[in-house]
Scaffold this active site. Structure first.
Site, PDB file in Angstrom:
ATOM      1  N   CYS A  40      70.155 -55.480 -27.107  1.00  0.00           N
ATOM      2  CA  CYS A  40      69.450 -56.628 -27.708  1.00  0.00           C
ATOM      3  C   CYS A  40      70.336 -57.411 -28.677  1.00  0.00           C
ATOM      4  CB  CYS A  40      68.171 -56.167 -28.414  1.00  0.00           C
ATOM      5  SG  CYS A  40      68.461 -55.266 -29.952  1.00  0.00           S
ATOM      6  N   HIS A  98      88.722 -58.035 -37.449  1.00  0.00           N
ATOM      7  CA  HIS A  98      88.385 -57.061 -36.410  1.00  0.00           C
ATOM      8  C   HIS A  98      87.069 -56.332 -36.666  1.00  0.00           C
ATOM      9  CE1 HIS A  98      92.908 -56.930 -35.142  1.00  0.00           C
ATOM     10  NE2 HIS A  98      92.265 -57.968 -34.664  1.00  0.00           N
ATOM     11  N   CYS A 139      65.307 -50.641 -29.830  1.00  0.00           N
ATOM     12  CA  CYS A 139      64.907 -51.162 -28.509  1.00  0.00           C
ATOM     13  C   CYS A 139      65.271 -50.173 -27.399  1.00  0.00           C
ATOM     14  CB  CYS A 139      65.577 -52.515 -28.242  1.00  0.00           C
ATOM     15  SG  CYS A 139      67.298 -52.401 -27.667  1.00  0.00           S
ATOM     16  N   GLY A 191     101.758 -53.984 -44.106  1.00  0.00           N
ATOM     17  CA  GLY A 191     101.306 -52.827 -43.333  1.00  0.00           C
ATOM     18  C   GLY A 191     100.764 -53.148 -41.966  1.00  0.00           C
ATOM     19  N   THR A 192     101.352 -54.150 -41.319  1.00  0.00           N
ATOM     20  CA  THR A 192     100.925 -54.442 -39.947  1.00  0.00           C
ATOM     21  C   THR A 192     102.123 -54.439 -39.016  1.00  0.00           C
ATOM     22  OG1 THR A 192      99.837 -56.016 -38.464  1.00  0.00           O
ATOM     23  CG2 THR A 192     100.970 -56.964 -40.381  1.00  0.00           C
ATOM     24  N   SER A 193     101.902 -53.871 -37.817  1.00  0.00           N
ATOM     25  CA  SER A 193     102.988 -53.850 -36.832  1.00  0.00           C
ATOM     26  C   SER A 193     103.181 -55.240 -36.222  1.00  0.00           C
ATOM     27  CB  SER A 193     102.677 -52.835 -35.726  1.00  0.00           C
ATOM     28  OG  SER A 193     101.454 -53.168 -35.107  1.00  0.00           O
ATOM     29  N   GLN A 205      92.990 -56.995 -40.871  1.00  0.00           N
ATOM     30  CA  GLN A 205      92.692 -56.508 -39.525  1.00  0.00           C
ATOM     31  C   GLN A 205      91.954 -55.176 -39.620  1.00  0.00           C
ATOM     32  OE1 GLN A 205      96.492 -57.072 -36.922  1.00  0.00           O
ATOM     33  NE2 GLN A 205      97.155 -57.025 -39.042  1.00  0.00           N
TER      34      GLN A 205
HETATM   35  P1  OAD Z   1      99.530 -50.449 -36.602  1.00  0.00           P
HETATM   36  O1  OAD Z   1      99.171 -49.018 -36.551  1.00  0.00           O
HETATM   37  O2  OAD Z   1      99.907 -51.121 -35.335  1.00  0.00           O
HETATM   38  O3  OAD Z   1     100.750 -50.658 -37.600  1.00  0.00           O
HETATM   39  C1  OAD Z   1     100.770 -50.087 -38.866  1.00  0.00           C
HETATM   40  C2  OAD Z   1     101.954 -50.633 -39.615  1.00  0.00           C
HETATM   41  O4  OAD Z   1     101.907 -50.124 -40.934  1.00  0.00           O
HETATM   42  C3  OAD Z   1     103.319 -50.229 -39.032  1.00  0.00           C
HETATM   43  O5  OAD Z   1     104.151 -51.375 -38.949  1.00  0.00           O
HETATM   44  C4  OAD Z   1     103.868 -49.252 -40.071  1.00  0.00           C
HETATM   45  O6  OAD Z   1     105.283 -49.342 -40.193  1.00  0.00           O
HETATM   46  C5  OAD Z   1     103.195 -49.747 -41.330  1.00  0.00           C
HETATM   47  N1  OAD Z   1     103.038 -48.750 -42.401  1.00  0.00           N
HETATM   48  C6  OAD Z   1     102.907 -47.397 -42.307  1.00  0.00           C
HETATM   49  N2  OAD Z   1     102.747 -46.843 -43.522  1.00  0.00           N
HETATM   50  C7  OAD Z   1     102.770 -47.872 -44.416  1.00  0.00           C
HETATM   51  C8  OAD Z   1     102.665 -47.957 -45.842  1.00  0.00           C
HETATM   52  N3  OAD Z   1     102.483 -46.870 -46.600  1.00  0.00           N
HETATM   53  N4  OAD Z   1     102.746 -49.183 -46.409  1.00  0.00           N
HETATM   54  C9  OAD Z   1     102.930 -50.293 -45.659  1.00  0.00           C
HETATM   55  N5  OAD Z   1     103.045 -50.268 -44.324  1.00  0.00           N
HETATM   56  C10 OAD Z   1     102.966 -49.082 -43.703  1.00  0.00           C
HETATM   57  O7  OAD Z   1      98.323 -51.210 -37.327  1.00  0.00           O
HETATM   58  P2  OAD Z   1      97.909 -52.746 -37.284  1.00  0.00           P
HETATM   59  O8  OAD Z   1      99.086 -53.643 -37.340  1.00  0.00           O
HETATM   60  O9  OAD Z   1      96.854 -52.922 -38.298  1.00  0.00           O
HETATM   61  O10 OAD Z   1      92.729 -53.471 -33.839  1.00  0.00           O
HETATM   62  O11 OAD Z   1      97.266 -52.859 -35.857  1.00  0.00           O
HETATM   63  C11 OAD Z   1      96.648 -54.046 -35.483  1.00  0.00           C
HETATM   64  C12 OAD Z   1      95.380 -53.791 -34.745  1.00  0.00           C
HETATM   65  O12 OAD Z   1      95.628 -52.927 -33.659  1.00  0.00           O
HETATM   66  C13 OAD Z   1      94.310 -53.059 -35.538  1.00  0.00           C
HETATM   67  O13 OAD Z   1      93.536 -53.920 -36.334  1.00  0.00           O
HETATM   68  C14 OAD Z   1      93.491 -52.454 -34.480  1.00  0.00           C
HETATM   69  C15 OAD Z   1      94.567 -51.957 -33.566  1.00  0.00           C
HETATM   70  O14 OAD Z   1      94.219 -51.817 -32.292  1.00  0.00           O
HETATM   71  C16 OAD Z   1      91.424 -53.296 -33.668  1.00  0.00           C
HETATM   72  O15 OAD Z   1      90.785 -52.383 -34.130  1.00  0.00           O
HETATM   73  C17 OAD Z   1      90.830 -54.382 -32.846  1.00  0.00           C
END
Ligand code: OAD
Length: 239
Positions: free
Chosen positions: A130, A119, A150, A187-189, A101
């Site tokens: 354009c 993303h 443009c 590392g994703t929420s 992401q």
């Molecule tokens: P978030 O900022 O929502 O979540 C980050 C996650 O990483 C959280 O669950 C933290 O607990 C975890 N975290 C923090 N430090 C870490 C570490 N050292 N190792 C592992 N995990 C760790 O980010 P995303 O889930 O990527 O969209 O958010 C999803 C999307 O929301 C992004 O791609 C972006 C945003 O809006 C767009 O840009 C379209």
């Protein structure tokens, strides 16, 4: 923890692997996450700036933020988490897919190939008039907002809230998740859809779900393996 790590190491030895990453994998490279407490810039949350509405009402403000973020990412180096995923791909040719992401390009900088980017990419710009798209690595930008030849306003070629994901990337991601034997969410929420839905796609298709995150997420309930900790420490131990 050691037993969990060993268990995951075992399941990674055979079958198809999908690694699915979010901003947390780049946290140890000092790129702020979106929802972490440190994710504020001049009192704006990234979530409020990453929208087409924000861009339409004040393209310069949104660009100032992306210009700052590009500078920060430009100076960032991949951390051991990124490097571990690149190594995992190298060691498992033909059975590893990386879906991210993230827009920061740090996976490629670490050596990962064929990254499925859901993303978009902060180093690509697209004309709002354009539609022309191209790579741009200027840091800082000379002129804000940058203009197309443009005359139209250029925007980062990334997916903002309310926008569609690039169809080819999304199809590849769903296909890989549906055929995965092991799906590792790092590392994703896991709150931003449709991307977060990949965890369920994988689970319902029979994959083992592994979570790597220091904090709980809604995806934990779908997981058989939860590795609590920073990606930069956990991922190298899985190889
Ligand atoms: P978030 O900022 O929502 O979540 C980050 C996650 O990483 C959280 O669950 C933290 O607990 C975890 N975290 C923090 N430090 C870490 C570490 N050292 N190792 C592992 N995990 C760790 O980010 P995303 O889930 O990527 O969209 O958010 C999803 C999307 O929301 C992004 O791609 C972006 C945003 O809006 C767009 O840009 C379209």
């Amino acid at each position: 923890m050691e037993r969990l790590i060993e268990g995951v190491r075992q399941i990674l030895r055979a079958g198809r692997i999908v690694a699915f990453t979010g901003a947390g994998i780049s946290a140890e490279s000092h790129v702020p996450t979106f929802r972490g407490g440190d994710g504020l810039w001049r009192n704006y949350s990234p979530e409020s700036l990453a929208t087409a509405e924000a861009f339409e009402s004040d393209p310069r403000l949104v660009w100032e933020w992306y210009d700052w973020l590009r500078g920060l990412i430009h100076a960032a180096q991949p951390n051991p988490g990124h490097l571990a995923l690149a190594e995992l791909q190298q060691k498992n040719p033909g059975r590893f897919t990386l879906v991210t992401q993230n827009i920061d390009g740090l996976h490629e900088k670490a050596g990962s190939r064929d990254v499925v980017k859901l993303h978009g990419d902060i180093w690509r710009l697209r004309c709002t008039t354009c539609g022309r798209e191209g790579r741009n690595e200027q840091v800082p930008m000379e002129h804000l907002p940058p203009l197309c030849r443009c005359g139209g306003t250029l925007r980062p070629a990334i997916v903002w809230f309310g926008e569609m994901l690039p169809e080819d990337s999304w199809m590849r991601a769903v296909d890989a998740a549906g055929r995965a034997d092991v799906f590792v969410a790092i590392g994703t929420s896991a709150v931003v859809y449709p991307a977060a839905g990949l965890v369920r796609v994988a689970r319902e298709s029979g994959a083992q779900i592994v979570i790597v995150n220091p904090d709980p997420t809604p995806a934990d309930q779908l997981a058989q393996w939860i590795l609590r900790g920073p990606a930069g420490e956990i991922l190298p131990r899985l190889i």
